[in-house]
Motif scaffolding. Structure first.
Motif, PDB file in Angstrom:
ATOM      1  N   SER A  89       0.818  -1.221   0.000  1.00  8.17           N
ATOM      2  CA  SER A  89       0.000   0.000   0.000  1.00  8.17           C
ATOM      3  C   SER A  89       0.845   1.263   0.000  1.00  8.17           C
ATOM      4  CB  SER A  89      -0.955   0.009   1.200  1.00  8.17           C
ATOM      5  OG  SER A  89      -0.301   0.396   2.389  1.00  8.17           O
ATOM      6  N   VAL A 146       1.298   2.746  -3.419  1.00  3.91           N
ATOM      7  CA  VAL A 146       0.083   3.420  -3.889  1.00  3.91           C
ATOM      8  C   VAL A 146      -0.147   4.720  -3.119  1.00  3.91           C
ATOM      9  CG1 VAL A 146      -2.395   3.145  -4.317  1.00  3.91           C
ATOM     10  CG2 VAL A 146      -0.883   1.163  -4.519  1.00  3.91           C
ATOM     11  N   VAL A 147       0.098   4.701  -1.809  1.00  2.00           N
ATOM     12  CA  VAL A 147      -0.050   5.906  -0.983  1.00  2.00           C
ATOM     13  C   VAL A 147       0.850   7.023  -1.504  1.00  2.00           C
ATOM     14  CG1 VAL A 147       0.455   6.892   1.303  1.00  2.00           C
ATOM     15  CG2 VAL A 147      -0.867   4.778   1.116  1.00  2.00           C
ATOM     16  N   ILE A 197      -0.560   8.374  -4.830  1.00  2.35           N
ATOM     17  CA  ILE A 197      -1.773   9.182  -4.662  1.00  2.35           C
ATOM     18  C   ILE A 197      -1.442  10.547  -4.054  1.00  2.35           C
ATOM     19  CG2 ILE A 197      -3.912   9.375  -3.305  1.00  2.35           C
ATOM     20  CD1 ILE A 197      -4.266   6.344  -3.769  1.00  2.35           C
ATOM     21  N   LEU A 255      -7.230   9.997   1.452  1.00  2.00           N
ATOM     22  CA  LEU A 255      -6.978   8.874   0.546  1.00  2.00           C
ATOM     23  C   LEU A 255      -5.753   8.065   0.941  1.00  2.00           C
ATOM     24  CD1 LEU A 255      -7.944  10.161  -3.008  1.00  2.00           C
ATOM     25  CD2 LEU A 255      -9.045   8.399  -1.635  1.00  2.00           C
ATOM     26  N   THR A 310      -6.361   4.206   1.519  1.00  2.64           N
ATOM     27  CA  THR A 310      -5.601   3.277   0.671  1.00  2.64           C
ATOM     28  C   THR A 310      -4.791   2.319   1.524  1.00  2.64           C
ATOM     29  OG1 THR A 310      -5.473   4.906  -1.102  1.00  2.64           O
ATOM     30  CG2 THR A 310      -3.839   3.133  -1.133  1.00  2.64           C
ATOM     31  N   ASN A 311      -4.098   2.853   2.510  1.00  2.00           N
ATOM     32  CA  ASN A 311      -3.286   2.027   3.403  1.00  2.00           C
ATOM     33  C   ASN A 311      -4.145   0.979   4.097  1.00  2.00           C
ATOM     34  OD1 ASN A 311      -1.951   2.072   6.532  1.00  2.00           O
ATOM     35  ND2 ASN A 311      -0.563   1.665   4.830  1.00  2.00           N
TER      36      ASN A 311
END
Length: 188
Positions: A90, A93-94, A97, A116, A120-121
């Motif tokens: 994650s 992705v974090v 974002i 977010l 997301t996390n």
């Protein structure tokens, strides 16, 4: 990529390794308490989406290669089977974002990026943890999807505080360290 960008990505990968092991003996529900969310958010905010996520991917790759840089000084391919490995995924992705939000600078940059980042996390990490406990790690007797998410309630205040701290520090660090010039170059 320029040499400076490679060095900065390596620096954030190393910081992630340190942040993963700040409090290696503290765990709640099988999840160790770390500063990784702070570093992932900072990487995205300071380096931008591309370099920030690349630095988190470098951290993942170095750990999977065997360096003991994951939480509780773990590393290697066997880490994929750890219930907490989803949180490591994650962070890539974090950072992406948060970087996207900071590249677009709007009124809601900080609120949107922070919200977010935590969502997301939690979504990636908690779902991975649940699947790990169900399919390849012995789950506690009464373990369920609701219990997996209820474990995360204990972390929420800490993660909100860490996220706010990261979002306060990012603009200040940008001025001091002039990372904004790196981010602008990485976008082109």
């Amino acid at each position: 990529m320029k040499a400076r960008e490679i060095v900065i990505c390596a620096l954030f990968a190393a910081l992630m390794g340190v942040g993963a092991n700040i409090a290696p003996l503290l765990t709640i529900g099988g999840v160790p308490i770390t500063l990784q969310l702070l570093i992932a958010i900072s990487a995205g905010g300071l380096l931008g989406s591309k370099l920030g996520s690349l630095s988190m991917f470098a951290y993942l790759f170095i750990g999977l290669a065997g360096a003991p840089i994951f939480a509780q000084f773990k590393g290697g391919l066997g880490s994929i089977l750890s219930p907490t490995f989803g949180y490591i995924i994650s962070f890539i992705v974090v950072a992406y974002i948060v970087g996207k939000f900071f590249e677009r600078k709007t009124l809601f940059t900080y609120v949107g990026a922070g919200t977010l980042a935590i969502l997301t996390n939690y979504i990636i990490g908690t779902n991975y943890m649940y699947l790990a406990y169900i399919y390849w790690v012995e789950a506690p007797a009464s373990f369920s999807y609701v219990i997996a998410w209820s474990w995360m309630v204990a972390y929420l205040p800490l993660d909100i505080g860490v996220t706010i701290l990261a979002l306060i520090l990012i603009p200040r660090l940008q001025k001091v360290l002039k990372f904004h010039s790196i981010r602008k170059r990485s976008l082109s």
